[in-house]
Write a protein that holds these residues in place. Structure first.
Motif, PDB file in Angstrom:
ATOM      1  N   ILE A 111       0.859  -1.184   0.000  1.00  0.00           N
ATOM      2  CA  ILE A 111       0.000   0.000   0.000  1.00  0.00           C
ATOM      3  C   ILE A 111       0.894   1.232   0.000  1.00  0.00           C
ATOM      4  CG2 ILE A 111      -1.652   1.334   1.377  1.00  0.00           C
ATOM      5  CD1 ILE A 111      -2.759  -1.343   2.383  1.00  0.00           C
ATOM      6  N   LEU A 112       0.546   2.206  -0.838  1.00  0.00           N
ATOM      7  CA  LEU A 112       1.303   3.447  -0.929  1.00  0.00           C
ATOM      8  C   LEU A 112       0.469   4.570  -0.315  1.00  0.00           C
ATOM      9  CD1 LEU A 112       2.625   3.150  -4.606  1.00  0.00           C
ATOM     10  CD2 LEU A 112       3.596   2.180  -2.511  1.00  0.00           C
ATOM     11  N   ALA A 113       0.953   5.126   0.776  1.00  0.00           N
ATOM     12  CA  ALA A 113       0.207   6.152   1.510  1.00  0.00           C
ATOM     13  C   ALA A 113       0.955   7.480   1.455  1.00  0.00           C
ATOM     14  CB  ALA A 113       0.003   5.733   2.967  1.00  0.00           C
ATOM     15  N   GLY A 125      -2.847   8.694  -6.896  1.00  0.00           N
ATOM     16  CA  GLY A 125      -3.080   7.309  -7.279  1.00  0.00           C
ATOM     17  C   GLY A 125      -3.225   7.124  -8.772  1.00  0.00           C
ATOM     18  N   ALA A 126      -3.808   8.108  -9.449  1.00  0.00           N
ATOM     19  CA  ALA A 126      -4.018   8.017 -10.889  1.00  0.00           C
ATOM     20  C   ALA A 126      -2.709   7.996 -11.661  1.00  0.00           C
ATOM     21  CB  ALA A 126      -4.885   9.174 -11.373  1.00  0.00           C
ATOM     22  N   ASN A 127      -1.641   8.438 -11.014  1.00  0.00           N
ATOM     23  CA  ASN A 127      -0.327   8.445 -11.656  1.00  0.00           C
ATOM     24  C   ASN A 127       0.495   7.207 -11.292  1.00  0.00           C
ATOM     25  OD1 ASN A 127       0.410  11.251 -13.096  1.00  0.00           O
ATOM     26  ND2 ASN A 127      -1.082  11.593 -11.463  1.00  0.00           N
ATOM     27  N   THR A 128      -0.174   6.184 -10.758  1.00  0.00           N
ATOM     28  CA  THR A 128       0.466   4.899 -10.473  1.00  0.00           C
ATOM     29  C   THR A 128      -0.287   3.793 -11.203  1.00  0.00           C
ATOM     30  OG1 THR A 128      -0.875   4.241  -8.554  1.00  0.00           O
ATOM     31  CG2 THR A 128       0.962   5.760  -8.132  1.00  0.00           C
ATOM     32  N   SER A 129       0.258   2.592 -11.138  1.00  0.00           N
ATOM     33  CA  SER A 129      -0.433   1.439 -11.723  1.00  0.00           C
ATOM     34  C   SER A 129      -1.329   0.745 -10.710  1.00  0.00           C
ATOM     35  CB  SER A 129       0.608   0.435 -12.246  1.00  0.00           C
ATOM     36  OG  SER A 129       1.386  -0.080 -11.168  1.00  0.00           O
ATOM     37  N   ARG A 130      -1.418   1.318  -9.493  1.00  0.00           N
ATOM     38  CA  ARG A 130      -2.202   0.679  -8.417  1.00  0.00           C
ATOM     39  C   ARG A 130      -3.041   1.711  -7.668  1.00  0.00           C
ATOM     40  NH1 ARG A 130       2.806  -1.409  -4.768  1.00  0.00           N
ATOM     41  NH2 ARG A 130       4.063  -1.195  -6.638  1.00  0.00           N
ATOM     42  N   PRO A 131      -3.915   2.445  -8.323  1.00  0.00           N
ATOM     43  CA  PRO A 131      -4.705   3.462  -7.622  1.00  0.00           C
ATOM     44  C   PRO A 131      -5.568   2.896  -6.504  1.00  0.00           C
ATOM     45  CG  PRO A 131      -5.577   3.071  -9.825  1.00  0.00           C
ATOM     46  CD  PRO A 131      -4.245   2.382  -9.757  1.00  0.00           C
ATOM     47  N   ASP A 132      -5.910   1.609  -6.599  1.00  0.00           N
ATOM     48  CA  ASP A 132      -6.698   0.974  -5.540  1.00  0.00           C
ATOM     49  C   ASP A 132      -5.903   0.835  -4.247  1.00  0.00           C
ATOM     50  OD1 ASP A 132      -5.123  -0.928  -7.084  1.00  0.00           O
ATOM     51  OD2 ASP A 132      -6.053  -2.498  -5.860  1.00  0.00           O
ATOM     52  N   LYS A 133      -4.575   0.902  -4.333  1.00  0.00           N
ATOM     53  CA  LYS A 133      -3.722   0.740  -3.158  1.00  0.00           C
ATOM     54  C   LYS A 133      -3.087   2.055  -2.712  1.00  0.00           C
ATOM     55  CE  LYS A 133      -2.581  -4.112  -4.029  1.00  0.00           C
ATOM     56  NZ  LYS A 133      -3.350  -4.593  -2.866  1.00  0.00           N
ATOM     57  N   VAL A 134      -3.605   3.171  -3.214  1.00  0.00           N
ATOM     58  CA  VAL A 134      -3.097   4.486  -2.821  1.00  0.00           C
ATOM     59  C   VAL A 134      -4.112   5.158  -1.910  1.00  0.00           C
ATOM     60  CG1 VAL A 134      -2.422   6.784  -3.629  1.00  0.00           C
ATOM     61  CG2 VAL A 134      -1.690   4.740  -4.890  1.00  0.00           C
ATOM     62  N   ILE A 135      -3.613   5.756  -0.811  1.00  0.00           N
ATOM     63  CA  ILE A 135      -4.474   6.333   0.210  1.00  0.00           C
ATOM     64  C   ILE A 135      -3.701   7.442   0.905  1.00  0.00           C
ATOM     65  CG2 ILE A 135      -3.708   4.799   2.094  1.00  0.00           C
ATOM     66  CD1 ILE A 135      -6.750   4.491   2.815  1.00  0.00           C
ATOM     67  N   ALA A 136      -4.395   8.310   1.602  1.00  0.00           N
ATOM     68  CA  ALA A 136      -3.725   9.332   2.415  1.00  0.00           C
ATOM     69  C   ALA A 136      -3.843   8.969   3.888  1.00  0.00           C
ATOM     70  CB  ALA A 136      -4.324  10.713   2.163  1.00  0.00           C
ATOM     71  N   THR A 157      -9.557   4.177  -4.306  1.00  0.00           N
ATOM     72  CA  THR A 157      -9.016   3.413  -3.185  1.00  0.00           C
ATOM     73  C   THR A 157      -9.985   2.294  -2.813  1.00  0.00           C
ATOM     74  OG1 THR A 157      -7.997   5.438  -2.326  1.00  0.00           O
ATOM     75  CG2 THR A 157      -8.111   3.556  -0.841  1.00  0.00           C
ATOM     76  N   SER A 158      -9.473   1.073  -2.685  1.00  0.00           N
ATOM     77  CA  SER A 158     -10.343  -0.071  -2.405  1.00  0.00           C
ATOM     78  C   SER A 158     -10.720  -0.141  -0.934  1.00  0.00           C
ATOM     79  CB  SER A 158      -9.635  -1.372  -2.798  1.00  0.00           C
ATOM     80  OG  SER A 158      -8.561  -1.646  -1.919  1.00  0.00           O
ATOM     81  N   ASP A 159     -11.830  -0.821  -0.652  1.00  0.00           N
ATOM     82  CA  ASP A 159     -12.241  -1.053   0.737  1.00  0.00           C
ATOM     83  C   ASP A 159     -11.169  -1.848   1.487  1.00  0.00           C
ATOM     84  OD1 ASP A 159     -14.634   0.264   0.296  1.00  0.00           O
ATOM     85  OD2 ASP A 159     -15.783  -1.574  -0.050  1.00  0.00           O
ATOM     86  N   GLU A 160     -10.551  -2.791   0.796  1.00  0.00           N
ATOM     87  CA  GLU A 160      -9.503  -3.594   1.426  1.00  0.00           C
ATOM     88  C   GLU A 160      -8.347  -2.713   1.898  1.00  0.00           C
ATOM     89  OE1 GLU A 160      -6.492  -7.352   0.431  1.00  0.00           O
ATOM     90  OE2 GLU A 160      -7.803  -6.538  -1.129  1.00  0.00           O
ATOM     91  N   THR A 161      -7.956  -1.750   1.063  1.00  0.00           N
ATOM     92  CA  THR A 161      -6.877  -0.838   1.445  1.00  0.00           C
ATOM     93  C   THR A 161      -7.279  -0.007   2.648  1.00  0.00           C
ATOM     94  OG1 THR A 161      -5.978  -0.732  -0.795  1.00  0.00           O
ATOM     95  CG2 THR A 161      -5.481   1.121   0.663  1.00  0.00           C
ATOM     96  N   VAL A 162      -8.489   0.528   2.634  1.00  0.00           N
ATOM     97  CA  VAL A 162      -8.970   1.332   3.764  1.00  0.00           C
ATOM     98  C   VAL A 162      -8.976   0.507   5.042  1.00  0.00           C
ATOM     99  CG1 VAL A 162     -10.937   2.589   4.719  1.00  0.00           C
ATOM    100  CG2 VAL A 162     -10.341   2.865   2.305  1.00  0.00           C
ATOM    101  N   ASN A 163      -9.506  -0.698   4.977  1.00  0.00           N
ATOM    102  CA  ASN A 163      -9.587  -1.554   6.161  1.00  0.00           C
ATOM    103  C   ASN A 163      -8.203  -1.905   6.690  1.00  0.00           C
ATOM    104  OD1 ASN A 163     -12.372  -1.541   5.899  1.00  0.00           O
ATOM    105  ND2 ASN A 163     -12.458  -3.473   4.785  1.00  0.00           N
ATOM    106  N   THR A 164      -7.269  -2.183   5.785  1.00  0.00           N
ATOM    107  CA  THR A 164      -5.905  -2.517   6.208  1.00  0.00           C
ATOM    108  C   THR A 164      -5.245  -1.334   6.903  1.00  0.00           C
ATOM    109  OG1 THR A 164      -5.654  -4.095   4.396  1.00  0.00           O
ATOM    110  CG2 THR A 164      -3.632  -3.276   5.415  1.00  0.00           C
ATOM    111  N   ILE A 165      -5.420  -0.137   6.363  1.00  0.00           N
ATOM    112  CA  ILE A 165      -4.804   1.046   6.966  1.00  0.00           C
ATOM    113  C   ILE A 165      -5.460   1.378   8.306  1.00  0.00           C
ATOM    114  CG2 ILE A 165      -4.452   3.536   6.669  1.00  0.00           C
ATOM    115  CD1 ILE A 165      -2.478   1.757   5.150  1.00  0.00           C
TER     116      ILE A 165
END
Length: 280
Positions: A111-113, A125-136, A157-165
């Protein structure tokens, strides 16, 4: 999720690294400047010793600080990370450049925060290949004392990413709030308004800086006055935030002229020795 890489060894970066290490995470702290890494190491060790002396840390917790790796190679810092937390200057062009490199070198599952107080995790996130794994993850200064992490989800950003963070936030010993991206999020949007109005009152001669801050602390029960807080954050950082909010949200966020004048004069707050107050 056991390894955290922190990008940027300034005040926020070293605070995040310190907090993660004492909570048992393996920490890689990266900065492009070797002297910044050296200063970070000195400050982290000083804070650890001081916290043990005052009874805030146990000795075994302080010893975990010795496991922090101070790394001058971005690739080596992030190649085994589960979570990467970027804490560089609050400028979108710089963050986009950093995230391009993080996307290249971090593992696919990572995850990239971004530790931003105003900028868009959607755009980053739009400037990466993984916008679902980008969060603040918006941390607050000083990181080891402040209780909150503001978690801002971008459009993709995916729900999985939010929950993990959220889980990682708790493991860092913090409370969390979840915010849907909007300029200024919750805390910066409110804080910038309060601080800007305090600056306007000072400029208008309503009261001294000391009395404005005292009124807010004792009358409204804020732990720190708005001018003290601006000095702590850095007046250059506050001006960047105000300019971003002014562009996005309009005239009520126009920076107070005294803020612009102080920044031009190099009065940046506590870090420069002078802002609304003078520091030794």
């Amino acid at each position: 999720m056991s390894t955290i890489a922190v990008i940027g060894a300034g005040t926020m970066g070293r605070g995040i690294a310190y907090t993660a290490a004492i909570q048992g995470f393996a920490v890689q702290l990266y900065d492009v400047y070797e002297d910044a890494l050296e200063r970070a190491k000195v400050e982290i060790e000083r804070l650890g010793a001081k916290s043990v002396e005052r009874g805030y840390l146990k000795e075994e917790e302080r010893e975990r600080l010795q496991t922090i790796t101070y790394n001058g190679s971005l690739q080596h810092a992030v190649e085994s990370a589960d979570v990467v937390i970027e804490a560089v200057l609050e400028e979108m062009s710089l963050k986009l450049s950093v995230f391009k490199e993080l996307d290249k070198y971090a593992p696919a599952h990572a995850i990239l925060a971004t530790n931003t107080s105003t900028l868009s995790p959607t755009e980053i996130g739009a400037n990466t290949s993984r916008p679902d794994k980008v969060i603040a993850m918006h941390f607050f200064n000083p990181v080891h004392r402040m209780k909150l992490i503001e978690i801002i989800r971008g459009l993709d950003t995916s729900d999985e990413t939010v929950n993990t963070i959220e889980v990682i936030g708790r493991e860092l010993g913090k409370e969390t709030v979840i915010v849907n991206e909007f300029p200024g999020f919750v805390t910066s949007r409110m804080n910038c308004l309060i601080g800007n109005e305090a600056m306007n009152m000072l400029m208008e001669g309503v009261a001294s800086a000391e009395d404005i801050d005292k009124a807010i602390k004792l009358g409204l029960n804020h732990p720190m006055g708005p001018l003290e807080l601006a000095d702590l954050v850095g007046l250059d950082s506050r001006l960047r935030n105000m300019n971003a909010l002014h562009r996005a949200l309009g005239e009520k966020y126009r920076p107070c002229p005294i803020l612009e004048k102080y920044v031009k004069a190099g009065r940046l707050g506590k870090k420069s020795g002078q802002g609304f107050y003078t520091y030794e």
